[in-house]
Design a protein around this motif. Structure first.
Motif, PDB file in Angstrom:
ATOM      1  N   SER A 149       0.718  -1.190   0.006  1.00 25.51           N
ATOM      2  CA  SER A 149       0.007  -0.062  -0.121  1.00 25.51           C
ATOM      3  C   SER A 149       0.902   1.298  -0.068  1.00 25.51           C
ATOM      4  O   SER A 149       1.979   1.443   0.409  1.00 25.51           O
ATOM      5  N   PRO A 150       0.220   2.460  -0.468  1.00 25.82           N
ATOM      6  CA  PRO A 150       0.979   3.697  -0.322  1.00 25.82           C
ATOM      7  C   PRO A 150       1.213   4.003   1.316  1.00 25.82           C
ATOM      8  O   PRO A 150       0.429   3.643   1.961  1.00 25.82           O
ATOM      9  N   PHE A 155       0.628   6.601   2.906  1.00 25.94           N
ATOM     10  CA  PHE A 155      -0.382   7.371   3.459  1.00 25.94           C
ATOM     11  C   PHE A 155      -1.504   6.398   3.963  1.00 25.94           C
ATOM     12  O   PHE A 155      -1.972   6.519   5.168  1.00 25.94           O
ATOM     13  N   ASN A 156      -1.737   5.410   3.054  1.00 27.21           N
ATOM     14  CA  ASN A 156      -2.965   4.544   3.606  1.00 27.21           C
ATOM     15  C   ASN A 156      -2.201   3.534   4.671  1.00 27.21           C
ATOM     16  O   ASN A 156      -2.978   3.355   5.905  1.00 27.21           O
ATOM     17  N   GLY A 183      -6.164   3.998  -8.015  1.00 26.94           N
ATOM     18  CA  GLY A 183      -5.940   4.280  -6.536  1.00 26.94           C
ATOM     19  C   GLY A 183      -6.266   3.208  -5.692  1.00 26.94           C
ATOM     20  O   GLY A 183      -6.551   1.994  -6.170  1.00 26.94           O
ATOM     21  N   THR A 188      -9.610   5.321   4.105  1.00 30.72           N
ATOM     22  CA  THR A 188      -8.470   6.119   3.630  1.00 30.72           C
ATOM     23  C   THR A 188      -8.539   5.816   2.195  1.00 30.72           C
ATOM     24  O   THR A 188      -8.840   4.695   1.623  1.00 30.72           O
ATOM     25  N   THR A 231      -6.034   6.690  -1.604  1.00 25.56           N
ATOM     26  CA  THR A 231      -5.036   7.280  -2.276  1.00 25.56           C
ATOM     27  C   THR A 231      -5.096   6.841  -3.842  1.00 25.56           C
ATOM     28  O   THR A 231      -5.250   5.680  -4.021  1.00 25.56           O
ATOM     29  N   GLN A 256      -5.188  12.132  -1.432  1.00 24.93           N
ATOM     30  CA  GLN A 256      -4.988  11.564  -0.449  1.00 24.93           C
ATOM     31  C   GLN A 256      -5.693  12.176   0.762  1.00 24.93           C
ATOM     32  O   GLN A 256      -5.879  13.228   1.251  1.00 24.93           O
ATOM     33  N   ASP A 285      -8.212  10.843   4.418  1.00 27.17           N
ATOM     34  CA  ASP A 285      -8.462   9.830   5.437  1.00 27.17           C
ATOM     35  C   ASP A 285      -9.676  10.343   6.312  1.00 27.17           C
ATOM     36  O   ASP A 285     -10.076  11.574   6.394  1.00 27.17           O
ATOM     37  N   ALA A 328     -13.255  10.572   3.572  1.00 27.43           N
ATOM     38  CA  ALA A 328     -12.592   9.431   2.503  1.00 27.43           C
ATOM     39  C   ALA A 328     -13.842   8.338   2.606  1.00 27.43           C
ATOM     40  O   ALA A 328     -14.083   7.544   1.654  1.00 27.43           O
TER      41      ALA A 328
END
Length: 411
Positions: free
Chosen positions: A201-202, A204-205, A345, A356, A358, A363, A365, A369
């Motif tokens: 995952s990215p 951010f997530n 995404g 969340t 992305t 981006q 959350d 989101a």
């Protein structure tokens, strides 16, 4: 059922994202006077929108929203649904043998075949997993988990101890949902073999998920593997140290395995038993067969030497659109299109009111989101009719719930 009309017959095995969306795409194309017979085969009677299956555990959604019947989705189309389990595929005779839920076994001949059966959760990796752990991949799995949770909630035990094996997408989303459902009665632990969750995952997530798990008091067993599962315990191995942990419920979310039926086909495969396909998603040396989803090694035509396309719902959905078009092209003497994957995404539900996401430069959350995730999945539902039914229910449900709170005697 061995013979069929002079019209070509397309048999689609598997009614998940890839199979169902390919069938709907085929039905919408202009065939003129040469429309083929289109059969969609699945062992269940319902399509399952897997990314929303978790919402059944918290009562956020109902089963008819997440798992509408194929008969309802295909009403008004010329796609015929056949419920049955695929027992064998004869590539030479171009025949599929079915063991139907009702009636006698039957054989379907085909001119074009689509393999979209999807993978299965391996429950034989660890002693006791098949007997004592619950997978979470189908609507039947969700029903079994719901029954087990209700039984535990009906007891007078102070804590309900739940072990979720696997720190991937399914494990993280399920752990957060169950924590929100059980509240103070829940004691959840997430067991992950590596040193981080959501490895693909990215950042951010992953960070949003770490925060969500921490806020809910979910214990994470890092670098820990499972050695054995019993009816009320799970044995964990942390760097060679074994420990028996008492639990009331173990949920297994680890692994994907290509079904034995596909593994046994005389078609080229990779080291994970996935079918190798041409850029047009046709099986190697068998242009009459198309394969997509988890059971195929799909590659983006824009990056053929790169990593295979991920085994996700959005990849299967996009591939279903290409397979539908290429089936039409192969029967209408038109050029076929190479599969070009567009990564849109990633979205994760992190409890009842948070998520969340992305993708596409965004981006987010939290509650916003969560709302956007719902809207995206509403748009992705298979038919306009189902979108309208579900959308109207989502808009009116808060008002109806509020009215029920104000007038409890009218329930």
């Amino acid at each position: 059922m061995t013979a069929h009309s002079t019209s070509p017959r397309i048999v689609i095995l598997g009614g998940g994202f890839g199979g169902l969306y390919a069938a709907l795409r085929l039905d919408r194309l202009d065939w003129g006077d040469h429309r083929p017979e289109i059969l969609l085969v699945d062992r269940g009677d319902r399509f399952v929108f897997l990314p929303l299956l978790y919402e059944l555990m918290t009562g956020e959604l109902q089963s008819w929203e997440v798992a509408p019947p194929f008969a309802e989705l295909l009403a008004g189309t010329q796609v015929r649904f056949v419920q049955g389990t695929v027992e064998a595929i004869d590539l030479q005779q171009r025949q599929v043998s079915l063991s139907p839920v009702f009636g006698q076994p039957q054989t379907l001949t085909y001119d074009r075949l689509v393999l979209a059966l999807g993978c299965e959760t391996p429950m034989d990796w660890i002693p006791g997993a098949a007997e004592h752990a619950l997978p979470f991949r189908s609507i039947a799995d969700a029903y079994r988990l719901e029954d087990r949770l209700r039984a535990l909630e009906a007891t007078d035990r102070d804590k309900i101890r739940v072990a979720v094996v696997g720190g991937g997408y399914s494990g993280v989303e399920l752990a957060c949902k169950l924590a929100d459902r059980l509240q103070d009665r829940g004691r959840l632990r997430l067991i992950e073999q590596s040193d981080q969750i959501l490895r693909n995952s990215p950042n951010f997530n992953r960070q949003a998920a770490d925060k969500a798990l921490e806020q809910r008091g979910i214990w994470i067993d890092w670098e820990t593997s499972v050695r054995d599962i019993g009816p009320d315990r799970i044995m964990l191995d942390y760097r060679g140290r074994l420990e028996d942990i008492p639990v009331e419920l173990t949920i297994w979310t680890v692994g994907n395995r290509v079904p034995e039926l596909i593994r046994g086909l005389p078609l080229p495969k990779n080291g994970r038993d996935q079918l190798l396909v041409e850029p047009t998603l046709q099986a190697i040396d068998h242009p009459e067969i198309f394969a997509l989803g988890d059971i195929a090694e799909m590659r983006d035509a824009n990056d053929p030497q790169g990593s295979p396309v991920p085994s996700t719902g959005q990849a299967a959905l996009q591939a279903g659109d290409y397979v539908g078009w290429n089936l039409w092209a192969s029967l209408c003497d038109r050029p076929l299109l190479p599969f070009r994957y567009q990564h849109l995404g990633e979205m994760l539900a992190l409890g009842n009111t948070s998520a969340t996401l992305t993708g596409l430069g965004v981006q987010l959350d939290g509650p916003l989101a969560y709302a956007l995730r719902r809207l995206v999945y509403l748009y992705r539902m298979p038919t306009l009719e189902h979108q309208i039914k579900v959308g109207l229910n989502w808009m009116t449900k808060p008002l109806l719930d509020r009215l029920a709170e104000l007038n409890p005697d009218q329930r």
